[in-house]
Design an enzyme around this catalytic site. Sequence first.
Site, short mmCIF file in Angstrom:
data_model
loop_
_atom_site.label_atom_id
_atom_site.label_comp_id
_atom_site.label_asym_id
_atom_site.label_seq_id
_atom_site.Cartn_x
_atom_site.Cartn_y
_atom_site.Cartn_z
N LYS A 22 2.16 -48.01 33.36
CA LYS A 22 1.72 -46.72 33.35
C LYS A 22 1.79 -46.03 31.60
CE LYS A 22 3.07 -42.64 34.42
NZ LYS A 22 2.95 -41.61 33.32
N ASN A 23 2.72 -45.93 31.27
CA ASN A 23 3.30 -45.38 29.78
C ASN A 23 2.82 -46.46 28.65
OD1 ASN A 23 3.66 -43.14 31.25
ND2 ASN A 23 5.94 -43.32 31.16
N ARG A 93 -0.94 -35.07 29.77
CA ARG A 93 -0.37 -34.83 28.30
C ARG A 93 -0.99 -35.96 27.52
NH1 ARG A 93 3.09 -31.33 27.32
NH2 ARG A 93 4.12 -32.62 25.74
N CYS A 117 5.06 -28.55 31.31
CA CYS A 117 4.95 -28.94 32.80
C CYS A 117 6.13 -28.73 33.64
CB CYS A 117 4.41 -30.45 33.10
SG CYS A 117 5.82 -31.51 32.85
N ARG A 122 8.22 -29.08 26.73
CA ARG A 122 7.59 -30.25 26.22
C ARG A 122 6.87 -30.02 24.76
NH1 ARG A 122 5.75 -34.39 30.91
NH2 ARG A 122 6.03 -35.89 29.39
N PRO A 123 7.45 -29.44 23.60
CA PRO A 123 6.66 -29.14 22.55
C PRO A 123 6.10 -30.46 22.00
CG PRO A 123 9.05 -29.00 22.18
CD PRO A 123 8.79 -29.31 23.53
N ILE A 124 5.34 -30.25 21.12
CA ILE A 124 4.94 -31.53 20.10
C ILE A 124 5.25 -31.24 18.80
CG2 ILE A 124 3.11 -32.19 21.86
CD1 ILE A 124 1.02 -31.02 20.14
N ASP A 125 6.13 -30.71 18.44
CA ASP A 125 6.50 -30.45 16.78
C ASP A 125 6.89 -31.65 16.00
OD1 ASP A 125 9.82 -30.21 16.73
OD2 ASP A 125 8.76 -30.32 18.78
N GLN A 126 7.32 -32.62 16.76
CA GLN A 126 7.55 -34.09 16.18
C GLN A 126 6.28 -34.83 15.73
OE1 GLN A 126 10.96 -34.83 15.05
NE2 GLN A 126 10.99 -32.77 15.68
N ASP A 305 13.08 -41.11 33.97
CA ASP A 305 12.07 -41.03 34.94
C ASP A 305 12.46 -41.96 36.28
OD1 ASP A 305 9.19 -41.73 32.61
OD2 ASP A 305 10.21 -39.84 33.07
N ILE A 327 17.35 -35.38 29.11
CA ILE A 327 16.21 -35.50 28.19
C ILE A 327 15.37 -34.24 28.42
CG2 ILE A 327 14.08 -36.71 27.92
CD1 ILE A 327 16.51 -38.45 27.19
N ARG A 397 -0.81 -40.10 40.32
CA ARG A 397 -0.86 -40.33 38.99
C ARG A 397 -0.25 -41.46 38.26
NH1 ARG A 397 0.59 -34.79 35.89
NH2 ARG A 397 -0.18 -36.03 34.23
C1 EPZ Z 1 7.23 -39.69 27.84
O1 EPZ Z 1 6.95 -38.44 27.73
C2 EPZ Z 1 6.70 -40.21 29.28
N1 EPZ Z 1 5.20 -39.86 28.91
C3 EPZ Z 1 7.47 -39.49 30.42
O2 EPZ Z 1 7.14 -40.01 31.52
C4 EPZ Z 1 9.09 -39.66 30.09
O3 EPZ Z 1 9.77 -38.92 30.86
C5 EPZ Z 1 9.48 -39.36 28.57
O4 EPZ Z 1 8.46 -40.04 27.59
C6 EPZ Z 1 10.99 -39.68 28.30
O5 EPZ Z 1 11.04 -40.97 28.32
C7 EPZ Z 1 4.52 -40.98 28.90
O6 EPZ Z 1 4.77 -41.95 28.12
C8 EPZ Z 1 3.19 -40.57 29.17
P1 EPZ Z 1 9.35 -37.34 24.49
P2 EPZ Z 1 6.95 -37.61 26.33
O7 EPZ Z 1 8.58 -37.04 23.69
O8 EPZ Z 1 6.44 -38.63 25.24
C9 EPZ Z 1 11.41 -33.23 23.28
C10 EPZ Z 1 6.36 -40.11 33.59
O9 EPZ Z 1 6.96 -39.69 34.72
N2 EPZ Z 1 10.33 -33.16 22.33
O10 EPZ Z 1 10.15 -38.76 24.65
O11 EPZ Z 1 6.33 -36.29 26.29
C11 EPZ Z 1 10.77 -33.11 24.77
O12 EPZ Z 1 10.81 -31.93 24.97
C12 EPZ Z 1 6.69 -39.09 32.45
O13 EPZ Z 1 6.01 -41.27 33.46
C13 EPZ Z 1 10.34 -32.38 21.46
O14 EPZ Z 1 11.28 -31.35 21.30
O15 EPZ Z 1 8.58 -37.46 26.20
C14 EPZ Z 1 12.05 -33.94 25.57
O16 EPZ Z 1 12.97 -33.00 25.61
C15 EPZ Z 1 7.03 -38.05 32.76
N3 EPZ Z 1 9.51 -32.27 20.07
C16 EPZ Z 1 12.35 -35.04 24.66
O17 EPZ Z 1 12.03 -34.65 23.35
C17 EPZ Z 1 8.51 -33.23 20.21
O18 EPZ Z 1 7.52 -33.41 19.59
C18 EPZ Z 1 11.71 -36.46 24.93
O19 EPZ Z 1 10.27 -36.16 25.18
C19 EPZ Z 1 8.43 -34.34 21.20
C20 EPZ Z 1 9.38 -34.28 22.11
#
Ligand code: EPZ
Length: 428
Positions: A22-23, A93, A117, A122-126, A305, A327, A397
């Site tokens: 999926k991812n 997302r 969620c 889950r911010p998107i600042d990066q 996950d 995480i 999902r």
């Molecule tokens: C992906 O989410 C996956 N989703 C998630 O799977 C998975 O849990 C996660 O990666 C970690 O492996 C998809 O691929 C669609 P991250 P993502 O950015 O990209 C912080 C599932 O069940 N962060 O790696 O949203 C964030 O808050 C889902 O399939 C920032 O601070 O995760 C988290 O604590 C659930 N700023 C950490 O980093 C940012 O800009 C990792 O998040 C981005 C992230």
Amino acid sequence: MEQLIINGGAALHGRVDISGAKNAALGIIAAALLADGVSTIENVPCVNDVRVLIEAIMDLGVKVEYLDEHTVKIDSRKVDKLVVDYEHIKKIRASYYLLGALLGRFNRSEVAMPGGCNIGQRPIDQHIKGFEALGATVELEHGMVKATADKLVGTNIYLDVVSVGATINIMLSAVMAEGLTVIENPAKEPHIVDVANYLNSMGADIKGAGTDLIKIHGVEKMHGSEYMIIPDQIEAGTYMVAAAITGGDVVVGNLIPKHMEAISAKLHEMGVEVTEEQDTLRVTAKHPLKGVNVKTLPYPGFPTDMQPQMTVLLSIAEGPSVITESIFENRFSYVDELNRMGVKIKVDGNTARTDGVEMLQGAEITATDLRAGAAMVLAGLVAHGETVINHVDFIDRGYEFIEHKLRSLGADIVRKTDDVDRGMFKVV
Ligand code: EPZ
């Protein structure tokens, strides 16, 4: 509302084959928009998040055709809209990948800001940091993220947090930027590598995906391509735990054993036998299993996950276990529901402790998110009596035909449904 109804106790036996990831699919479907051409993507999982993303790109003018249940033809020659509405984002997302893909191809995109969620803020600042470093201006207005650039220019981007989403979004927006982009401290998950491989098959020049440094030389144009998505690491891990928790003997097929190493190692530590053969892992377990400690980490560490599924398994193991979630800040909320089945799990911030109980009791419970829902199914498989799971839409999902696959392994599980026609695929 649909429910899953499970009568626990059967030890699972036989073989189950894993679907596409999926991812990876979500990143790859968004990436297809970078091509002024037609792509054919195979091994696309029949899960609802993929369906929603396909609806979102069709809304942008992309033509999508299912050649069969798992093969999608994506024609992105005529994209006539660069704004992705909240209607889509609020459901998944990963629609935010359209921000990077449209910016990468058209230097402009507008996508509804994804909210938090159940598992964290889950911010998107990066993501935004990456787009701005490439020369884009990013504005947040009325709940929309708007990114525009006269020209995207390659540069060095250091990720403060290892983020799957930010790594993929930066790759999407940098493949056609001028010059060299270097991503430092990127995520290394298998789906990162799969998205990079697909982008390279479309004419991109990406090196180092899956390592600590990704280098991207910008190219002028991207073309359509034919690609097959990798198997789903997390779906595979979920079925491995299903075998272990029921004391069964299951061959989990069509997976990449290398991707499963962290999960196999933990199961092994608990006393589960995991035997590799080509693209399969045979999982055999005899209870009692031993409690162990688990800490979630970015790949190649133990995946977050798989945390809920592993926690359920440890809740019936012998001896103490400590599970640390590093995480997401709120990924134990499902434990409140599991308490109804008689687990003994103590949550303290991002740590859960359990001493294991001999047996779980069937009960009516409600899924709180995708992976928590899968963990509840696993609990139902081993519980005494009947378990009823609500909010099955969370599970749909990310899991393809979960009750059919489990039934083929001998589980007593049915879906109570209104016989809904799911559009592209029917439930039989
Ligand atoms: C992906 O989410 C996956 N989703 C998630 O799977 C998975 O849990 C996660 O990666 C970690 O492996 C998809 O691929 C669609 P991250 P993502 O950015 O990209 C912080 C599932 O069940 N962060 O790696 O949203 C964030 O808050 C889902 O399939 C920032 O601070 O995760 C988290 O604590 C659930 N700023 C950490 O980093 C940012 O800009 C990792 O998040 C981005 C992230």
